[in-house]
Design a protein around this motif. Structure first.
Motif, PDB file in Angstrom:
ATOM      1  N   UNK A  83       0.832  -1.213   0.000  1.00 55.27           N
ATOM      2  CA  UNK A  83       0.000   0.000   0.000  1.00 55.27           C
ATOM      3  C   UNK A  83       0.863   1.258   0.000  1.00 55.27           C
ATOM      4  N   UNK A  84       1.927   1.247   0.801  1.00 56.38           N
ATOM      5  CA  UNK A  84       2.831   2.396   0.877  1.00 56.38           C
ATOM      6  C   UNK A  84       3.497   2.649  -0.478  1.00 56.38           C
ATOM      7  N   UNK A  85       3.991   1.586  -1.106  1.00 54.93           N
ATOM      8  CA  UNK A  85       4.633   1.749  -2.415  1.00 54.93           C
ATOM      9  C   UNK A  85       3.642   2.247  -3.465  1.00 54.93           C
ATOM     10  N   UNK A  86       2.435   1.713  -3.454  1.00 54.14           N
ATOM     11  CA  UNK A  86       1.426   2.157  -4.427  1.00 54.14           C
ATOM     12  C   UNK A  86       1.130   3.642  -4.232  1.00 54.14           C
ATOM     13  N   UNK A  87       0.970   4.060  -2.996  1.00 55.81           N
ATOM     14  CA  UNK A  87       0.694   5.466  -2.706  1.00 55.81           C
ATOM     15  C   UNK A  87       1.794   6.363  -3.268  1.00 55.81           C
ATOM     16  N   UNK A  88       3.036   5.952  -3.128  1.00 57.14           N
ATOM     17  CA  UNK A  88       4.159   6.746  -3.624  1.00 57.14           C
ATOM     18  C   UNK A  88       4.265   6.723  -5.144  1.00 57.14           C
ATOM     19  N   UNK A  89       3.968   5.597  -5.747  1.00 58.21           N
ATOM     20  CA  UNK A  89       4.229   5.407  -7.172  1.00 58.21           C
ATOM     21  C   UNK A  89       3.036   5.709  -8.081  1.00 58.21           C
ATOM     22  N   UNK A  90       1.844   5.593  -7.566  1.00 63.54           N
ATOM     23  CA  UNK A  90       0.670   5.667  -8.432  1.00 63.54           C
ATOM     24  C   UNK A  90       0.515   6.981  -9.207  1.00 63.54           C
TER      25      UNK A  90
END
Length: 119
Positions: A83-90
């Motif tokens: 979830x953290x990576x998606x938030x940063x990358x999306x």
């Protein structure tokens, strides 16, 4: 690693003339400075997304993924790290030409959806 990945992407870009290829990248490649623009110059970008719980199930028994092992909080679950990576990358991922939610699709269905997008 990211520098080598970017260099390889640029080599791929240089080697293409009128050829068509399918290039599947890791999640970090598009967010490295300048790489998304190179991908755009190569062709049609399709972002394959899924909900974090499904992604966690898909990767939990696979090979090691360094970015999923890095956390400031050791009690974070795999889903939380995703979830953290998606938030940063999306924000970068959403710049893709097409977005396909793969959460409830088989590999065959996703393949057909990709072909529809690039046709």
């Amino acid at each position: 690693f990211r520098q080598l990945e970017s260099e390889l992407l640029r080599e791929i870009q240089k080697s293409l003339s009128e050829q068509s290829i399918v290039l599947s990248t890791g999640g970090g490649l598009p967010i490295t400075a300048g790489n998304f623009e190179v991908l755009e110059s190569i062709g049609h970008i399709v972002y394959l997304k899924a909900n974090p719980e499904i992604l966690a199930k898909r990767v939990q028994d696979g090979p090691a993924r360094p970015m999923l092992n890095q956390t400031d909080n050791p009690s974070d679950t795999l889903t939380t790290r995703i979830e953290t990576l998606i938030t940063l990358r999306e924000p970068v991922y959403k710049r893709a030409n097409d977005i396909i939610d793969t959460t409830r699709h088989t590999i065959e269905e996703v393949s057909r959806l990709i072909l529809t997008c690039i046709a």
